[in-house]
Design an enzyme around this catalytic site. Structure first.
Site, mmCIF file in Angstrom:
data_model
loop_
_atom_site.group_PDB
_atom_site.id
_atom_site.type_symbol
_atom_site.label_atom_id
_atom_site.label_comp_id
_atom_site.label_asym_id
_atom_site.label_seq_id
_atom_site.Cartn_x
_atom_site.Cartn_y
_atom_site.Cartn_z
ATOM 1 N N ARG A 2 0.711 -1.037 -0.016
ATOM 2 C CA ARG A 2 0.008 -0.033 -0.058
ATOM 3 C C ARG A 2 0.771 1.258 -0.004
ATOM 4 O O ARG A 2 0.545 2.280 -0.677
ATOM 5 C CB ARG A 2 -0.935 -0.199 1.228
ATOM 6 C CG ARG A 2 -1.886 -0.977 1.150
ATOM 7 C CD ARG A 2 -2.944 -1.030 2.189
ATOM 8 N NE ARG A 2 -4.087 -1.659 1.591
ATOM 9 C CZ ARG A 2 -5.137 -2.174 2.398
ATOM 10 N NH1 ARG A 2 -5.034 -2.139 3.918
ATOM 11 N NH2 ARG A 2 -6.139 -3.015 2.116
ATOM 12 N N LYS A 21 -21.607 -15.756 -0.804
ATOM 13 C CA LYS A 21 -22.997 -15.394 -0.252
ATOM 14 C C LYS A 21 -23.612 -14.539 -1.450
ATOM 15 O O LYS A 21 -23.177 -13.508 -1.921
ATOM 16 C CB LYS A 21 -22.884 -14.579 0.717
ATOM 17 C CG LYS A 21 -22.510 -15.389 1.957
ATOM 18 C CD LYS A 21 -22.640 -14.676 3.088
ATOM 19 C CE LYS A 21 -22.799 -15.095 4.631
ATOM 20 N NZ LYS A 21 -22.700 -14.042 5.521
ATOM 21 N N GLY A 62 -10.409 -7.527 -2.389
ATOM 22 C CA GLY A 62 -10.832 -8.549 -1.708
ATOM 23 C C GLY A 62 -10.134 -10.048 -2.217
ATOM 24 O O GLY A 62 -9.101 -9.888 -2.961
ATOM 25 N N GLY A 102 -14.372 -3.447 -0.301
ATOM 26 C CA GLY A 102 -15.842 -2.798 0.179
ATOM 27 C C GLY A 102 -16.102 -1.844 -0.867
ATOM 28 O O GLY A 102 -17.260 -1.643 -1.161
HETATM 29 P P1 AMP Z 1 -16.517 -13.538 -1.183
HETATM 30 O O1 AMP Z 1 -15.848 -13.220 0.011
HETATM 31 O O2 AMP Z 1 -17.909 -13.465 -1.035
HETATM 32 O O3 AMP Z 1 -15.955 -13.128 -2.448
HETATM 33 O O4 AMP Z 1 -16.248 -15.198 -0.992
HETATM 34 C C1 AMP Z 1 -15.015 -15.829 -1.038
HETATM 35 C C2 AMP Z 1 -15.109 -17.278 -0.237
HETATM 36 O O5 AMP Z 1 -16.112 -17.875 -1.043
HETATM 37 C C3 AMP Z 1 -13.806 -18.006 -0.523
HETATM 38 O O6 AMP Z 1 -13.324 -18.016 0.791
HETATM 39 C C4 AMP Z 1 -14.299 -19.328 -0.887
HETATM 40 O O7 AMP Z 1 -13.944 -20.362 -0.392
HETATM 41 C C5 AMP Z 1 -15.696 -19.289 -0.849
HETATM 42 N N1 AMP Z 1 -16.355 -20.234 -1.714
HETATM 43 C C6 AMP Z 1 -16.337 -20.358 -2.971
HETATM 44 N N2 AMP Z 1 -17.102 -21.136 -3.572
HETATM 45 C C7 AMP Z 1 -17.639 -21.817 -2.634
HETATM 46 C C8 AMP Z 1 -18.307 -23.228 -2.559
HETATM 47 N N3 AMP Z 1 -18.766 -23.659 -3.665
HETATM 48 N N4 AMP Z 1 -18.559 -23.602 -1.387
HETATM 49 C C9 AMP Z 1 -17.895 -23.123 -0.355
HETATM 50 N N5 AMP Z 1 -17.414 -21.945 -0.217
HETATM 51 C C10 AMP Z 1 -17.190 -21.263 -1.516
#
Ligand code: AMP
Length: 397
Positions: A39, A200, A353, A376
């Site tokens: 950074r 999610k 992220g 974010g």
């Molecule tokens: P995000 O922070 O929402 O971008 O999510 C990233 C996280 O989603 C990572 O830690 C991945 O391990 C998890 N992830 C992605 N695909 C899956 C899946 N099919 N089942 C469980 N976790 C998942």
């Protein structure tokens, strides 16, 4: 407001002027030792421009969450030391934020000098965007430069409040974020393809809702895809599911259809027996996920389908992995998408992220047009929200 029309550091005369620069020096520290200076390195172009153009440079940032108290473990002093090495010149460190030390150091600055004030979050007023505190910050300088994209979605004193008192422009980091993310949202080279993954649906609803209005193709992978599959009536075993979002997922797909947006979800999956890196795994079509198995990556047919959709795009926006990419066994889907994006020749924008980390870890960082510096902030930008730290900047005449 036209975010593509904001003044940059090059649109204002800085010679001989005291310039307060909001940086993102929120670096990881281990017992006072900086474990990654990325950074700080990223902030150099703006700082070097100001030095070269004879400004008197006053830097500020937050670091961690000292919650309004002077806590030495959140001091920016290690940043001043590292920055000094990188610039090859002294960076004077104030012992306070807007107090006597900061004020007298600022007064003594000569053209081309650089100083750093203490952690703005030593004052609780900072995160409250308190006008009096904002004024005190602004009184240190004559011009404000915001270069902290990662904090641009927060209306704090050092990101927006100061702009009420002195002219405000953006530095090179924010300028690049605006050019790429703002450009993709407002005037993209088409076809515009968005790829969303991660755990999610609920985290990305805002992004899906906004992007459906703008993209030609929307690709959904990762854990969030299973809620969409469920809405089509498929059994999804023990895959991630947000039951309360099934109806919404269905509505999103119907909306895409109405608008003529191509909406792609996985047609096959690598499923595992358990949520573990070395669990037994197999590939199954999306309508044949057996009970007791969970989808942990997109399957080979989906990799091909997604790659084909990415090929020939003009602009790609990607946020979130296609599976549990941290585990080697379930990384190939994310690797395939990263490869397709890298080889597409499209303007490629990677959200901050997890997806940024995945792209970097896989060695694709230099093949992407832009990797956002704010997780974010980039999500809120993609949701179509106005970022206060950008709204506050002056517009070009
Ligand atoms: P995000 O922070 O929402 O971008 O999510 C990233 C996280 O989603 C990572 O830690 C991945 O391990 C998890 N992830 C992605 N695909 C899956 C899946 N099919 N089942 C469980 N976790 C998942």
């Amino acid at each position: 407001m036209n975010v593509l029309n904001k003044k940059t550091v090059e649109d204002i005369a800085v010679a001989g002027k005291k310039v307060l620069v909001r940086c993102d020096f929120n670096v990881p520290l281990d017992n006072g030792v900086i474990t990654s200076d990325k950074r700080i390195v990223a902030s150099l172009p703006t700082i070097e421009y100001l030095i070269k153009n004879d400004a008197k440079v006053i830097l500020c940032s937050h670091l961690g969450r000292p919650k309004g108290e002077f806590k030495p473990e959140f001091s920016l002093a290690p940043v001043a030391a590292r920055l000094s090495e990188l610039l090859g010149k002294e960076v004077k460190m104030a012992t306070d934020v807007v107090g006597e030390s900061a004020q007298s150091l600022a007064k003594e600055l000569q053209n081309g000098d650089v100083m750093l004030i203490e952690n703005v979050r030593y004052h609780a007023e900072e995160t409250k965007n308190d006008p009096e505190f904002s004024k005190k910050l602004a009184d240190l300088a004559e011009i404000f430069v915001n270069d902290a994209f990662g904090s641009a979605h927060r209306a704090h004193s050092s990101t927006t409040g100061v702009a009420d008192y002195i002219p405000a422009v953006c530095g090179y980091l924010i300028q690049k974020e605006i050019a790429f993310i703002g450009g993709a949202l407002e005037n993209p080279k088409r076809p515009l393809v968005a790829i969303l993954g991660g755990a999610k649906v609920s985290d990305k609803i805002g992004v899906i809702t906004n992007l459906i209005e703008k993209v030609d193709t929307l690709i959904i992978g990762g854990g969030m895809a299973y809620t969409f599959m469920k809405s089509l009536g498929h059994s999804i075993g023990t895959s991630l599911l947000e039951e309360d979002k099934v109806e919404l997922a269905k509505e999103m797909m119907e909306k895409a259809k109405e608008k003529g947006v191509k909406f792609l979800i996985p047609v096959d999956n690598v499923v595992g027996k358990e949520y573990a890196p070395d669990t037994e795994a197999m590939t199954v079509p999306s309508d044949e996920i057996p009970d007791g198995w969970m989808g942990l990556d997109i399957g080979p047919k989906t990799r091909e389908l997604f790659s084909e959709a990415i090929k020939g795009s003009g602009t790609v926006i990607w946020n979130g992995p296609m599976g549990v990419s941290e585990w080697e066994k379930f990384a190939p889907g994310t690797v395939a998408v990263a490869t397709a994006v890298a080889e597409s020749g499209a303007i490629s924008i990677i959200g901050g992220g997890d997806s940024a980390a995945a792209v970097k870890k896989l060695g694709f960082a230099d093949k992407m047009s832009h990797i956002s510096t704010g997780g974010g902030a980039s999500l809120e930008y993609l949701e179509g929200k106005e970022l206060p730290g950008i709204v506050a900047l002056s517009e070009k005449d």
